[in-house]
Write an enzyme that holds these catalytic residues in place. Structure first.
Site, PDB file in Angstrom:
ATOM      1  N   GLY A 154      80.401 -43.038 -59.889  1.00 22.03           N
ATOM      2  CA  GLY A 154      81.635 -43.352 -59.192  1.00 22.03           C
ATOM      3  C   GLY A 154      81.440 -44.382 -58.083  1.00 22.03           C
ATOM      4  N   THR A 295      86.317 -35.561 -52.204  1.00 23.06           N
ATOM      5  CA  THR A 295      84.987 -35.014 -52.434  1.00 23.06           C
ATOM      6  C   THR A 295      84.744 -33.699 -51.697  1.00 23.06           C
ATOM      7  OG1 THR A 295      84.332 -37.316 -52.462  1.00 23.06           O
ATOM      8  CG2 THR A 295      82.573 -35.702 -52.511  1.00 23.06           C
ATOM      9  N   ASP A 389      84.902 -40.220 -63.071  1.00 29.18           N
ATOM     10  CA  ASP A 389      83.507 -39.847 -63.353  1.00 29.18           C
ATOM     11  C   ASP A 389      83.424 -38.824 -64.481  1.00 29.18           C
ATOM     12  OD1 ASP A 389      82.182 -41.393 -61.514  1.00 29.18           O
ATOM     13  OD2 ASP A 389      81.605 -39.741 -60.196  1.00 29.18           O
ATOM     14  N   TYR A 420      71.759 -65.614 -73.012  1.00 27.18           N
ATOM     15  CA  TYR A 420      70.777 -64.958 -73.865  1.00 27.18           C
ATOM     16  C   TYR A 420      71.292 -63.671 -74.483  1.00 27.18           C
ATOM     17  CZ  TYR A 420      69.377 -61.388 -70.444  1.00 27.18           C
ATOM     18  OH  TYR A 420      69.357 -60.322 -69.590  1.00 27.18           O
TER      19      TYR A 420
HETATM   20  C1  LIG Z   1      81.796 -38.217 -56.284  1.00 30.85           C
HETATM   21  C2  LIG Z   1      82.773 -39.178 -55.744  1.00 30.85           C
HETATM   22  C3  LIG Z   1      82.491 -40.540 -55.654  1.00 30.85           C
HETATM   23  C4  LIG Z   1      81.153 -41.112 -56.000  1.00 30.85           C
HETATM   24  O1  LIG Z   1      80.767 -40.820 -57.258  1.00 30.85           O
HETATM   25  P1  LIG Z   1      79.215 -40.759 -57.666  1.00 30.85           P
HETATM   26  O2  LIG Z   1      79.323 -40.573 -59.117  1.00 30.85           O
HETATM   27  O3  LIG Z   1      78.615 -39.603 -56.933  1.00 30.85           O
HETATM   28  O4  LIG Z   1      78.627 -42.051 -57.269  1.00 30.85           O
HETATM   29  C5  LIG Z   1      83.478 -41.373 -55.198  1.00 30.85           C
HETATM   30  N1  LIG Z   1      84.670 -40.905 -54.837  1.00 30.85           N
HETATM   31  C6  LIG Z   1      84.981 -39.601 -54.898  1.00 30.85           C
HETATM   32  C7  LIG Z   1      86.342 -39.140 -54.485  1.00 30.85           C
HETATM   33  C8  LIG Z   1      84.033 -38.688 -55.352  1.00 30.85           C
HETATM   34  O5  LIG Z   1      84.336 -37.378 -55.400  1.00 30.85           O
END
Ligand SMILES: *Cc1c(COP(=O)(O)O)cnc(C)c1O
Length: 620
Positions: A154, A295, A389, A420
């Site tokens: 992500g 998150t 993700d 290439y």
């Molecule tokens: C987990 C997350 C990311 C980053 O993703 P990764 O796969 O850990 O790099 C970005 N934004 C949000 C809201 C997320 O929950």
């Protein structure tokens, strides 16, 4: 097909490896297929590794070494991995992954395709193309116009989103130099506030000037970047946005965090006021990020309100790009799509969920989704780009991120052609490497995501049902934890939950009844984290595992105060500590939406929490 035809229990290995036989059967079969495939290529060629080789002393010694290393590897993995397969694990975004995804990955890894270019991986490149179109369909992008691809994670997808925004927004400035007739009479402010579609239409009208325009956009001319303005994120932002702004050259100082409301969703009134204020000073807004599944809280920003702000301001000549960071929550849009991939009408949602067995209990269908969550998911189709993700709510093994774009033409703004690996103008699926940040990448990831998408369609009959199980599990946990108390000696310890889940995350604290000292609550919650993690509590043999986070003033401002207040602290306490420590349970398990299973495990979790509290208060 209906969701009733799908049994999630057939798709996971299971907490006790209940599906070991099936998994083993397919693993072996896929390996057999691969091994025969090797032999069938020019059967007239003789084997190179001969029986006499295999009897050689060094061959035998080397084979022993291989076995020893693998044994050691297995020991390390078994003693130092998190037991995320168990419903006792209620912490990080980590859980069971889908069997089709694991087996697809394993099989494709043997063939080791590199999806950077079609010629090195025809099979898995086609799968990635299909997966990208699945993503576009999931987001409600127009068939044949939207596009997407898999990337490492992500963070990379977010970086790519900002890359698109930066390059596209700077193209009108390039037009002024390269093709002034296209933008005749426009002021610099107007050039910096052009809608994406208008920019793409203009670029398309001068195909032979494309390379010149690209050269003169922000990608070729750093000086344009400083004119582009601000990039808004909610306070709940993932830290990848700071990295992205740093690398893209926008600078972290141009990333502005918008205050979140009590539900931890971006306050869109504050956003609108701030954009107007900047506009009055002549500072444009490059773009706004709405987060779908934050998150730390699982909060779903009101994407529909962000779009309303965009459309309202557009009438006043202010335009900004919208990126939806749905790294976590993106797959949940599947729960809103019917079997024909149409967004389900509001008044049909509950009925559809009950018909498809998305939720077991009618009460869950009453509790979720809220109106805002429904309209937020619906409005994702209005954004220019979306991060999703697969390695989060797609139940795919790491490392699999993804980005989706509304209009394939956007790709021209970021494309590079390495002769290439690509012939420019070649018209076969995905000259992928030309249109993404990364170069070489595993075809196995594409196979993994592809196999999962083919087993579980990205609508209410497939992924929707899996996501539903997770949401139901989260509501079960929220109802169980909210206000729950434990007696520890003569003290009563109460659990406080942060918000009613927008999605599938439950954040909570522990506080002694009557305590009004924030530092003390933070300490108790942090001690629980220590015991419920490998820090003090051990890893594989721990009875209950969770994760933790801090909401502190530098990121969140005063937004957490209402919660802190609801736990019994006054303003002075908040001003003194400036942070609240919370525990965080991402409820990904596909099994604890089931009431009986949930109750069976909660009895054990309650005992584990009581035991940990006794230890913390030293009453073991
Ligand atoms: C987990 C997350 C990311 C980053 O993703 P990764 O796969 O850990 O790099 C970005 N934004 C949000 C809201 C997320 O929950």
């Amino acid at each position: 097909m209906s969701g009733q035809d799908l049994n999630l229990k057939a798709l996971f290995l299971g907490p006790k490896s209940e599906n070991k036989d099936v998994f083993g059967k397919h693993l072996t079969r896929l390996f057999e297929d691969h091994s025969e495939w090797r032999k069938n290529y020019h059967p007239e060629d003789m084997p190179i590794i001969k029986n006499t080789d295999k009897r050689d002393e060094n061959f035998l010694g080397t084979s022993d070494k291989l076995e020893e290393v693998l044994t050691e590897l297995s020991v390390k993995l078994r003693s130092k991995s998190l037991p995320w397969h168990s419903p006792r694990f209620l912490g990080h975004m980590n859980s069971e992954t889908l069997m089709p995804a694991l087996l697809g990955y394993f099989a494709a890894m043997l063939y080791n395709g590199n999806n950077v270019a079609y010629e090195s991986s025809p099979g898995t490149s086609e799968m990635e193309e299909e997966v990208g179109l699945d993503f576009a369909k999931l987001m409600g992008y127009e068939d044949g116009i939207g596009w997407g691809h898999i990337c490492a994670d992500g963070s990379i997808a977010n970086l790519e989103g900002l890359w698109y925004a930066r390059n596209i927004a700077s193209l009108p400035l390039a037009m002024k130099e390269v093709t002034p007739e296209l933008v005749e009479g426009k002021t610099e402010w107007e050039l910096l506030n052009m809608p994406t579609k208008e920019i793409l239409d203009l670029v398309e009208s001068v195909p032979d000037k494309l390379d010149d325009l690209k050269e003169n956009s922000a990608r070729g001319c750093g000086k344009k970047i400083e004119k582009l303005g601000k990039w808004f994120v909610p306070q709940t932002k993932h830290y990848s946005w700071l990295k992205a702004a740093d690398i893209i050259g926008l600078g972290t100082e141009n990333v502005e965090a918008v205050k979140v409301n009590e539900q931890y969703r971006m306050d869109t009134e504050v956003l609108e006021a701030r954009i107007r204020e900047l506009a009055a000073e002549g500072i444009p807004t490059l773009g706004v990020v709405g987060v779908v599944g934050s998150t730390e809280e699982g909060a779903v920003d009101d994407i529909h309100k962000i779009i309303e702000v965009r459309d309202r301001l557009a009438k006043e000549g202010i335009h900004f790009y919208v990126h939806v960071d749905a790294a976590y929550g993106g797959y949940a849009r599947a729960i809103f799509l019917d079997e024909n991939f149409k967004f389900i009408e509001k008044d049909q949602v509950k009925k559809t969920y009950l018909e498809n067995g998305v939720f077991e209990n009618e009460a869950t269908a009453d509790a979720w989704p809220s109106d805002d969550t429904y309209y937020a998911f619906k409005a994702i189709s209005e954004a220019e780009t979306v991060t999703i993700d697969p390695h989060k709510m797609g139940y795919i093994p790491y490392s699999a991120g993804g980005i989706v774009i509304k209009d394939t033409r956007m790709r021209d703004s970021i494309s590079y052609f390495a002769t290439y690996v690509f012939e420019k103008g070649m018209d076969i699926p995905a000259l992928l490497g030309a249109f993404m940040l990364e170069g070489s990448k595993a075809g196995a990831t594409a196979a993994s995501v592809w196999a999962a998408h083919r087993t579980l369609p990205l609508n209410v009959t497939g992924y929707g049902k899996l996501i539903g199980a997770s949401i139901e599990g989260a509501f079960n946990l929220y109802n169980h934890f909210n206000g729950k108390s434990f007696m520890v000696g003569d003290k009563k310890v109460v659990m406080h939950t942060l918000i009613r889940p927008d999605f599938n995350m439950v954040d909570y604290t522990f506080n002694e009844e009557g305590n009004t000292d924030l530092a003390k609550m933070n300490h108790l919650t942090h001690r629980m984290y220590e015991e419920a993690s490998f820090v003090h509590g051990g890893l594989y043999d721990n009875d209950f595992i969770t994760s933790h986070t801090d909401f502190a003033v530098p990121d969140y401002g005063d937004s957490p105060f209402p919660f802190v207040k609801s736990c019994g602290m006054d303003r002075a306490q908040w001003d003194k500590e400036e942070k609240v420590t919370v525990l965080r349970a991402c409820v990904l398990s596909p099994f604890i939406g089931n009431t009986a299973t949930f109750n069976e495990y909660m009895e054990k979790v309650d005992v584990a929490i009581q035991k940990k509290l006794n230890k913390i208060y030293d009453l073991r």
